[in-house]
Write a protein that holds these residues in place. Structure first.
Motif, PDB file in Angstrom:
ATOM      1  N   PHE A  15       0.836  -1.208   0.000  1.00  0.00           N
ATOM      2  CA  PHE A  15       0.000   0.000   0.000  1.00  0.00           C
ATOM      3  C   PHE A  15       0.867   1.253   0.000  1.00  0.00           C
ATOM      4  O   PHE A  15       0.606   2.202  -0.751  1.00  0.00           O
ATOM      5  CB  PHE A  15      -0.915  -0.007   1.225  1.00  0.00           C
ATOM      6  CG  PHE A  15      -1.548   1.324   1.506  1.00  0.00           C
ATOM      7  CD1 PHE A  15      -2.559   1.818   0.701  1.00  0.00           C
ATOM      8  CD2 PHE A  15      -1.104   2.110   2.559  1.00  0.00           C
ATOM      9  CE1 PHE A  15      -3.132   3.065   0.948  1.00  0.00           C
ATOM     10  CE2 PHE A  15      -1.667   3.342   2.817  1.00  0.00           C
ATOM     11  CZ  PHE A  15      -2.678   3.818   2.012  1.00  0.00           C
ATOM     12  N   VAL A  16       1.905   1.275   0.847  1.00  0.00           N
ATOM     13  CA  VAL A  16       2.787   2.449   0.919  1.00  0.00           C
ATOM     14  C   VAL A  16       3.511   2.656  -0.410  1.00  0.00           C
ATOM     15  O   VAL A  16       3.725   3.789  -0.844  1.00  0.00           O
ATOM     16  CB  VAL A  16       3.797   2.303   2.077  1.00  0.00           C
ATOM     17  CG1 VAL A  16       4.783   3.466   2.085  1.00  0.00           C
ATOM     18  CG2 VAL A  16       3.061   2.236   3.424  1.00  0.00           C
ATOM     19  N   ALA A  17       3.862   1.567  -1.068  1.00  0.00           N
ATOM     20  CA  ALA A  17       4.508   1.667  -2.383  1.00  0.00           C
ATOM     21  C   ALA A  17       3.588   2.364  -3.388  1.00  0.00           C
ATOM     22  O   ALA A  17       4.035   3.177  -4.202  1.00  0.00           O
ATOM     23  CB  ALA A  17       4.893   0.280  -2.885  1.00  0.00           C
ATOM     24  N   THR A  18       2.290   2.081  -3.306  1.00  0.00           N
ATOM     25  CA  THR A  18       1.359   2.760  -4.224  1.00  0.00           C
ATOM     26  C   THR A  18       1.282   4.246  -3.922  1.00  0.00           C
ATOM     27  O   THR A  18       1.132   5.062  -4.833  1.00  0.00           O
ATOM     28  CB  THR A  18      -0.065   2.151  -4.128  1.00  0.00           C
ATOM     29  OG1 THR A  18      -0.634   2.423  -2.843  1.00  0.00           O
ATOM     30  CG2 THR A  18      -0.039   0.655  -4.358  1.00  0.00           C
ATOM     31  N   ARG A  19       1.398   4.613  -2.638  1.00  0.00           N
ATOM     32  CA  ARG A  19       1.378   6.021  -2.262  1.00  0.00           C
ATOM     33  C   ARG A  19       2.630   6.730  -2.794  1.00  0.00           C
ATOM     34  O   ARG A  19       2.572   7.906  -3.177  1.00  0.00           O
ATOM     35  CB  ARG A  19       1.301   6.190  -0.739  1.00  0.00           C
ATOM     36  CG  ARG A  19       0.135   5.484  -0.071  1.00  0.00           C
ATOM     37  CD  ARG A  19      -1.191   5.791  -0.719  1.00  0.00           C
ATOM     38  NE  ARG A  19      -1.500   7.211  -0.688  1.00  0.00           N
ATOM     39  CZ  ARG A  19      -2.490   7.788  -1.346  1.00  0.00           C
ATOM     40  NH1 ARG A  19      -3.263   7.050  -2.137  1.00  0.00           N
ATOM     41  NH2 ARG A  19      -2.716   9.080  -1.255  1.00  0.00           N
ATOM     42  N   TYR A  20       3.735   6.025  -2.824  1.00  0.00           N
ATOM     43  CA  TYR A  20       4.959   6.619  -3.374  1.00  0.00           C
ATOM     44  C   TYR A  20       4.772   6.905  -4.866  1.00  0.00           C
ATOM     45  O   TYR A  20       5.144   7.979  -5.350  1.00  0.00           O
ATOM     46  CB  TYR A  20       6.149   5.677  -3.168  1.00  0.00           C
ATOM     47  CG  TYR A  20       7.414   6.183  -3.822  1.00  0.00           C
ATOM     48  CD1 TYR A  20       8.188   7.171  -3.211  1.00  0.00           C
ATOM     49  CD2 TYR A  20       7.821   5.717  -5.082  1.00  0.00           C
ATOM     50  CE1 TYR A  20       9.327   7.667  -3.828  1.00  0.00           C
ATOM     51  CE2 TYR A  20       8.954   6.212  -5.694  1.00  0.00           C
ATOM     52  CZ  TYR A  20       9.703   7.187  -5.063  1.00  0.00           C
ATOM     53  OH  TYR A  20      10.837   7.698  -5.674  1.00  0.00           O
ATOM     54  N   VAL A  21       4.193   5.960  -5.576  1.00  0.00           N
ATOM     55  CA  VAL A  21       3.982   6.127  -7.018  1.00  0.00           C
ATOM     56  C   VAL A  21       3.082   7.328  -7.304  1.00  0.00           C
ATOM     57  O   VAL A  21       3.297   8.060  -8.275  1.00  0.00           O
ATOM     58  CB  VAL A  21       3.363   4.847  -7.623  1.00  0.00           C
ATOM     59  CG1 VAL A  21       3.016   5.069  -9.099  1.00  0.00           C
ATOM     60  CG2 VAL A  21       4.326   3.688  -7.487  1.00  0.00           C
ATOM     61  N   ASN A  22       2.102   7.555  -6.443  1.00  0.00           N
ATOM     62  CA  ASN A  22       1.167   8.662  -6.663  1.00  0.00           C
ATOM     63  C   ASN A  22       1.854  10.016  -6.805  1.00  0.00           C
ATOM     64  O   ASN A  22       1.362  10.907  -7.503  1.00  0.00           O
ATOM     65  CB  ASN A  22       0.163   8.728  -5.509  1.00  0.00           C
ATOM     66  CG  ASN A  22      -0.898   7.649  -5.605  1.00  0.00           C
ATOM     67  OD1 ASN A  22      -0.798   6.737  -6.427  1.00  0.00           O
ATOM     68  ND2 ASN A  22      -1.915   7.733  -4.776  1.00  0.00           N
ATOM     69  N   SER A  23       3.004  10.156  -6.148  1.00  0.00           N
ATOM     70  CA  SER A  23       3.710  11.440  -6.224  1.00  0.00           C
ATOM     71  C   SER A  23       5.055  11.333  -6.955  1.00  0.00           C
ATOM     72  O   SER A  23       5.818  12.291  -6.984  1.00  0.00           O
ATOM     73  CB  SER A  23       3.947  11.994  -4.805  1.00  0.00           C
ATOM     74  OG  SER A  23       4.591  11.043  -3.990  1.00  0.00           O
ATOM     75  N   ASN A  24       5.322  10.161  -7.545  1.00  0.00           N
ATOM     76  CA  ASN A  24       6.597   9.959  -8.249  1.00  0.00           C
ATOM     77  C   ASN A  24       6.405   9.127  -9.510  1.00  0.00           C
ATOM     78  O   ASN A  24       7.190   8.224  -9.809  1.00  0.00           O
ATOM     79  CB  ASN A  24       7.606   9.259  -7.325  1.00  0.00           C
ATOM     80  CG  ASN A  24       7.992  10.097  -6.129  1.00  0.00           C
ATOM     81  OD1 ASN A  24       8.875  10.946  -6.194  1.00  0.00           O
ATOM     82  ND2 ASN A  24       7.316   9.862  -5.012  1.00  0.00           N
ATOM     83  N   ILE A  25       5.371   9.451 -10.255  1.00  0.00           N
ATOM     84  CA  ILE A  25       5.015   8.649 -11.427  1.00  0.00           C
ATOM     85  C   ILE A  25       6.150   8.544 -12.446  1.00  0.00           C
ATOM     86  O   ILE A  25       6.333   7.514 -13.083  1.00  0.00           O
ATOM     87  CB  ILE A  25       3.744   9.212 -12.095  1.00  0.00           C
ATOM     88  CG1 ILE A  25       3.366   8.356 -13.313  1.00  0.00           C
ATOM     89  CG2 ILE A  25       3.906  10.669 -12.464  1.00  0.00           C
ATOM     90  CD1 ILE A  25       2.077   8.784 -13.969  1.00  0.00           C
ATOM     91  N   SER A  26       6.942   9.581 -12.589  1.00  0.00           N
ATOM     92  CA  SER A  26       7.996   9.584 -13.608  1.00  0.00           C
ATOM     93  C   SER A  26       9.165   8.665 -13.256  1.00  0.00           C
ATOM     94  O   SER A  26       9.975   8.335 -14.115  1.00  0.00           O
ATOM     95  CB  SER A  26       8.520  11.008 -13.814  1.00  0.00           C
ATOM     96  OG  SER A  26       9.115  11.506 -12.627  1.00  0.00           O
TER      97      SER A  26
END
Length: 289
Positions: free
Chosen positions: A179-190
């Protein structure tokens, strides 16, 4: 004449006395009211102090209880420890932030970042990390503050910065780590090209909105995950998401740290569960362009 003077003085005295007597109750009432106000104010301040003390005590107890709860964690077993040593096929390096597994027979261009489950030491995932690295990928298991992923959401930034030679990164995690990994992606898509969810799922539809590459893995005997939430989460994931259910696998055997609280007994052994997990992740990594 003299008597008149005496009577005059007496009248003056009497009048004065009467006036004082008449005013006395008023003065007394005012004084009593002032005393009452002061006492009321003192009581209010005292009550407020007690309330503040109670709140601070409860807050302190909550904080202490939380950190006591965090202090008990799932430590890596001897099985996990055995995979923390370099071999002919995988070089292992450990520092205070993460454990890195690098293949020795090739220069990796793709990397996989793994966030551990809540209260699980990242070293507990050394076997599965080594299995993936041996096939040509750099794999980094991230140590979390207090072994709690929510405190280290942006740890992937340190990994990506340190290993800048990696051209493509996939991030994933086990349980809360996913879940935390998905939160990281939300603000670091590139920075990320794919997400691996192990016994985990997102709470929003962001991965679907950006059409992210996603692999979702879970065990049929998982006693920790909420299966209804797992099913409902499919509506929040991209249509191209790959789903892998490992028959007989439980929540705990994705790592080597013992049995997670409330988990069920697995129907397959730990090595078989990790092998099936590693195979799914390797196939997913291979399809990332």
């Amino acid at each position: 004449m003299k008597n008149n003077k005496v009577r005059s003085k007496k009248r003056e005295y009497d009048t004065y006395s009467i006036t004082m007597e008449l005013e006395k109750p008023l003065l007394y009432e005012e004084e009593q009211e002032e005393i009452y106000k002061r006492q009321k104010n003192i009581k209010r301040k005292s009550r407020n102090k007690k309330i503040v003390k109670l709140i601070l005590t409860l807050l302190l107890c909550s904080v202490m209880g939380f950190f006591i709860w965090l202090s008990s964690y799932y430590a890596p077993t001897s099985q996990a420890e055995s995979y923390l040593k370099s071999t002919n096929s995988v070089e292992v390096s450990i520092d205070n932030n993460f454990i890195c597994f690098t293949p020795t027979n090739t220069t990796p261009k793709k990397g996989f970042i793994l966030y551990p489950a809540a209260k699980v030491d990242a070293k507990a995932y050394s076997q599965i990390c080594s299995m993936i690295a041996a096939k040509g990928y750099k794999v980094v298991a991230v140590d979390m503050p207090f072994n709690y992923p929510l405190f280290g959401k942006n740890k992937a930034d340190e990994v990506i910065k340190k290993y800048s030679d990696i051209e493509s990164w996939v991030i994933g995690g086990d349980s809360l780590g996913g879940f935390v990994a998905t939160r990281y992606v939300n603000s670091n898509i590139s920075k990320i090209d794919g997400v691996v969810l192990i016994s985990s799922y997102p709470l929003d539809s962001y991965l679907k909105e950006i059409n992210m590459n996603v692999l979702s893995i879970w065990g049929s005997k998982d006693g920790v995950i909420n299966f209804q939430s797992l099913i409902d989460a499919k509506q929040k994931l991209p249509n191209k998401t790959t789903y892998t259910e490992i028959e007989g696998a439980n929540h705990s055997q994705f790592g080597d740290y013992g049995t997670y609280k409330s988990d069920e007994q697995a129907l397959i052994n730990a090595d078989a569960q990790k092998q099936k997990t590693a195979d799914s992740i390797l196939q997913f990594l291979g399809n990332i362009n």
